[in-house]
Design a protein around this motif. Structure first.
Motif, mmCIF file in Angstrom:
data_model
loop_
_atom_site.group_PDB
_atom_site.id
_atom_site.type_symbol
_atom_site.label_atom_id
_atom_site.label_comp_id
_atom_site.label_asym_id
_atom_site.label_seq_id
_atom_site.Cartn_x
_atom_site.Cartn_y
_atom_site.Cartn_z
ATOM 1 N N ASN A 173 0.830 -1.193 -0.041
ATOM 2 C CA ASN A 173 0.068 0.134 0.132
ATOM 3 C C ASN A 173 0.887 1.174 -0.028
ATOM 4 N N VAL A 174 0.324 2.433 -0.452
ATOM 5 C CA VAL A 174 0.834 3.568 -0.116
ATOM 6 C C VAL A 174 1.124 3.932 1.254
ATOM 7 N N VAL A 175 2.415 4.473 1.610
ATOM 8 C CA VAL A 175 2.781 4.965 2.876
ATOM 9 C C VAL A 175 2.953 6.252 3.010
ATOM 10 N N PRO A 176 3.101 6.874 4.215
ATOM 11 C CA PRO A 176 3.268 8.129 4.582
ATOM 12 C C PRO A 176 4.818 8.667 3.943
ATOM 13 N N PRO A 177 5.002 9.871 3.409
ATOM 14 C CA PRO A 177 6.057 10.323 2.710
ATOM 15 C C PRO A 177 7.533 10.072 3.821
ATOM 16 N N TYR A 178 7.282 10.063 4.985
ATOM 17 C CA TYR A 178 8.507 10.123 5.827
ATOM 18 C C TYR A 178 9.001 8.571 5.717
ATOM 19 N N GLN A 179 7.976 7.576 5.605
ATOM 20 C CA GLN A 179 8.453 6.234 5.669
ATOM 21 C C GLN A 179 9.194 5.910 4.458
ATOM 22 N N TYR A 180 8.533 6.281 3.070
ATOM 23 C CA TYR A 180 8.973 5.775 2.052
ATOM 24 C C TYR A 180 10.484 6.687 1.555
ATOM 25 N N SER A 181 10.481 7.737 2.289
ATOM 26 C CA SER A 181 11.599 8.326 1.982
ATOM 27 C C SER A 181 12.743 8.044 2.688
ATOM 28 N N LEU A 182 12.136 7.369 3.869
ATOM 29 C CA LEU A 182 13.236 6.692 4.857
ATOM 30 C C LEU A 182 14.259 5.429 4.455
ATOM 31 N N PHE A 183 13.503 4.595 3.562
ATOM 32 C CA PHE A 183 13.961 3.431 3.396
ATOM 33 C C PHE A 183 15.259 3.221 2.018
ATOM 34 N N PRO A 184 15.183 4.149 1.180
ATOM 35 C CA PRO A 184 16.469 4.188 0.677
ATOM 36 C C PRO A 184 17.774 4.448 1.421
ATOM 37 N N ALA A 185 17.514 5.309 2.301
ATOM 38 C CA ALA A 185 18.787 5.536 3.230
ATOM 39 C C ALA A 185 18.967 4.281 4.070
ATOM 40 N N LEU A 186 17.707 3.768 4.780
ATOM 41 C CA LEU A 186 18.270 2.519 5.320
ATOM 42 C C LEU A 186 18.466 1.325 4.580
ATOM 43 N N ALA A 187 18.297 1.256 3.063
ATOM 44 C CA ALA A 187 18.900 0.351 2.199
ATOM 45 C C ALA A 187 20.584 0.455 2.271
ATOM 46 N N PHE A 188 20.930 1.705 2.270
ATOM 47 C CA PHE A 188 22.396 2.009 2.043
ATOM 48 C C PHE A 188 23.029 1.426 3.512
ATOM 49 N N LEU A 189 22.301 1.738 4.671
ATOM 50 C CA LEU A 189 22.890 1.589 5.949
ATOM 51 C C LEU A 189 23.009 -0.178 6.001
ATOM 52 N N ALA A 190 21.900 -0.867 5.472
ATOM 53 C CA ALA A 190 21.748 -2.300 5.382
ATOM 54 C C ALA A 190 22.894 -2.886 4.578
ATOM 55 N N TRP A 191 23.161 -2.326 3.511
ATOM 56 C CA TRP A 191 24.389 -2.706 2.541
ATOM 57 C C TRP A 191 25.674 -2.532 3.145
ATOM 58 N N LEU A 192 25.899 -1.296 4.146
ATOM 59 C CA LEU A 192 27.200 -1.159 4.924
ATOM 60 C C LEU A 192 27.248 -2.247 5.834
ATOM 61 N N ILE A 193 26.333 -2.627 6.427
ATOM 62 C CA ILE A 193 26.257 -3.749 7.620
ATOM 63 C C ILE A 193 26.602 -4.834 7.093
ATOM 64 N N THR A 194 25.806 -5.208 6.198
ATOM 65 C CA THR A 194 25.867 -6.910 5.477
ATOM 66 C C THR A 194 27.163 -6.990 4.917
ATOM 67 N N SER A 195 27.519 -6.168 3.989
ATOM 68 C CA SER A 195 28.958 -6.196 3.275
ATOM 69 C C SER A 195 30.047 -6.320 4.449
ATOM 70 N N THR A 196 30.101 -5.512 5.214
ATOM 71 C CA THR A 196 31.295 -5.485 6.224
ATOM 72 C C THR A 196 31.191 -6.729 7.003
ATOM 73 N N CYS A 197 30.087 -7.224 7.396
ATOM 74 C CA CYS A 197 29.746 -8.120 8.143
ATOM 75 C C CYS A 197 30.404 -9.519 7.338
ATOM 76 N N LEU A 198 29.693 -9.678 6.333
ATOM 77 C CA LEU A 198 30.309 -10.635 5.537
ATOM 78 C C LEU A 198 31.867 -10.726 4.868
ATOM 79 N N ALA A 199 32.082 -9.616 4.803
ATOM 80 C CA ALA A 199 33.636 -9.457 4.319
ATOM 81 C C ALA A 199 34.450 -9.937 5.629
ATOM 82 N N MET A 200 34.379 -9.779 6.922
ATOM 83 C CA MET A 200 34.803 -10.068 8.231
ATOM 84 C C MET A 200 34.825 -11.506 8.153
ATOM 85 N N TYR A 201 33.605 -12.076 8.181
ATOM 86 C CA TYR A 201 33.496 -13.483 8.093
ATOM 87 C C TYR A 201 34.051 -14.200 7.207
#
Length: 398
Positions: A173-201
């Motif tokens: 469904n369509v969500v409030p602007p604050y929510q859909y605007s936030l998720f691209p930034a969270l996607a970048f943070l998720a990439w940073l976390i997962t790629s760093t963790c996997l690289a260390m492992y």
């Protein structure tokens, strides 16, 4: 044993050790999950305030990742619908990100990498010949960065595409602007976390595999030169083998925090990602291509989560093959030589140094191949079930 001085090592590696992490020492700080100030404060080498602050920031990041995961999973629709499968794909990989967050926080707060490097340095001293190329991980770090780019592009594209439609999921469904605007930034943070963790492992796993492989190479050379029948030589190899297996078991104590659960979420996600392909007629072509790349990225995650650990076990087992193919011990005059030979063979075959996924199956080449064959095929089975239901007049929600 690790001396008190060694236990006080901060997360950053000391110069006398191998540069295992390289630029990942910086990326882990960018994730907000670097709790090395906590380790320093616990050993009296840092401010407790900095330690509390680092832990607080890490907890906030983990809460944010939980919010991202539950938002995706909470958006799932009717079972077997596109909304259901799309939410599962993103939701389970978001839970995977949560596991990676806990791992980074725990590994840094407990100085796991410095402890590992101390033990690795001890084993490097036991080599017969020095090998500087063996301790160069720059090429591996470049590969880690290269392979993380498709994951970043996929996460970023799907998040931005959905945000342009004022959604967090295309089928949602369509969500409030604050929510859909936030998720691209969270996607970048998720990439940073997962790629760093996997690289260390992966880097830790490959460093163990390299060390055991080099041990096997030197063992093979000694066998070819007929030196293994010398008591001092076989004892030195036996001691070194014992230390290598102890290193693997010790490392598994912290690596299993990732390997025990994270691959499971990847398996759950890949099943739904494959099932998503059956909805190609209702999904825009650019987004459908993004989903295909997302599926390919998850497969890459599975391979990198399990293959390095399987490689370590293969190298441990390879030691017994080298010894059993050697003909030096049949006519060994010193009974202690044959005793050491038998101990090394038994240790190689019987030592269980595997990581167990959800305490169910140990990661080795055989189980890795079975899992990579069996689990992804559940996706096509869901597609066949959907088609069968449609042919028999049942309307599968889209």
């Amino acid at each position: 044993m690790i001396s008190p001085k060694e236990k006080q090592l901060p997360f950053a590696e000391k110069s006398e050790n191998v540069d295992l992490l390289g630029y990942h020492k910086c990326t882990i700080k960018l994730t907000g999950l670097d709790c090395s100030p906590c380790a320093a404060a616990n050993h009296g080498h840092g401010s407790k305030i900095c330690g509390y602050l680092a832990r607080t920031i890490s907890i906030i990041v983990i809460i944010i990742m939980f919010y991202r995961a539950f938002t995706f999973l909470g958006a799932e629709g009717k079972i077997m619908s596109f909304n259901w499968s799309e939410a599962n794909v993103f939701g389970f990989m978001s839970l995977h990100t949560v596991i990676c967050s806990f791992c980074l926080m725990g590994w840094t707060s407990n100085s796991r990498i410095p402890e590992y490097l101390t033990k690795l340095a001890h084993l490097r001293k036991q080599r017969i010949e020095t090998n500087d190329e063996l301790d160069d991980y720059q090429g591996l770090r470049k590969k880690a960065f290269f392979f993380s780019i498709p994951w970043l592009v996929t996460l970023g594209f799907t998040a931005i595409f959905n945000a342009l439609h004022e959604k967090i999921l295309y089928s949602g469904n369509v969500v409030p602007p604050y929510q859909y605007s936030l998720f691209p930034a969270l996607a970048f943070l998720a990439w940073l976390i997962t790629s760093t963790c996997l690289a260390m492992y992966v880097t830790v796993q490959f460093s163990m595999a390299r060390e055991i492989e080099y041990f096997n190479q030197e063992l093979t050379k000694a066998s070819e030169e007929k030196k293994l029948k010398e008591h001092a030589t076989i004892i030195a190899f036996s001691t070194r083998q014992s230390d290598l297996i102890k290193l693997v078991k010790h490392s598994n104590e912290f690596l299993k925090s990732y390997a025990m659960v994270a691959p499971l979420f990847c398996f759950f996600s890949i099943i739904s990602a494959i099932y998503n392909l059956s909805f190609s007629s209702i999904v825009p072509v650019p987004y459908f291509i993004g989903l295909i790349f997302f599926m390919a990225s998850i497969i890459g995650w599975l391979v990198l989560s399990m293959m390095p650990a399987a490689k370590v076990q293969d190298q441990i087992t390879a030691t017994s093959k080298i010894l059993m193919e050697s003909d030096e011990f049949e006519g060994a005059e010193d009974p202690k030589v044959y005793q050491a030979y038998r101990v090394m063979v038994d240790r190689s075959l019987s030592s269980d140094a595997r990581i167990y996924v959800v305490n169910a199956f140990g990661i080795n080449s055989r189980n890795f191949n079975i899992a990579m064959f069996a689990v992804p095929n559940l996706g096509p089975l869901l597609m066949m079930l959907k088609k069968l239901l449609e042919l028999n007049g049942f309307q599968v929600p889209s």
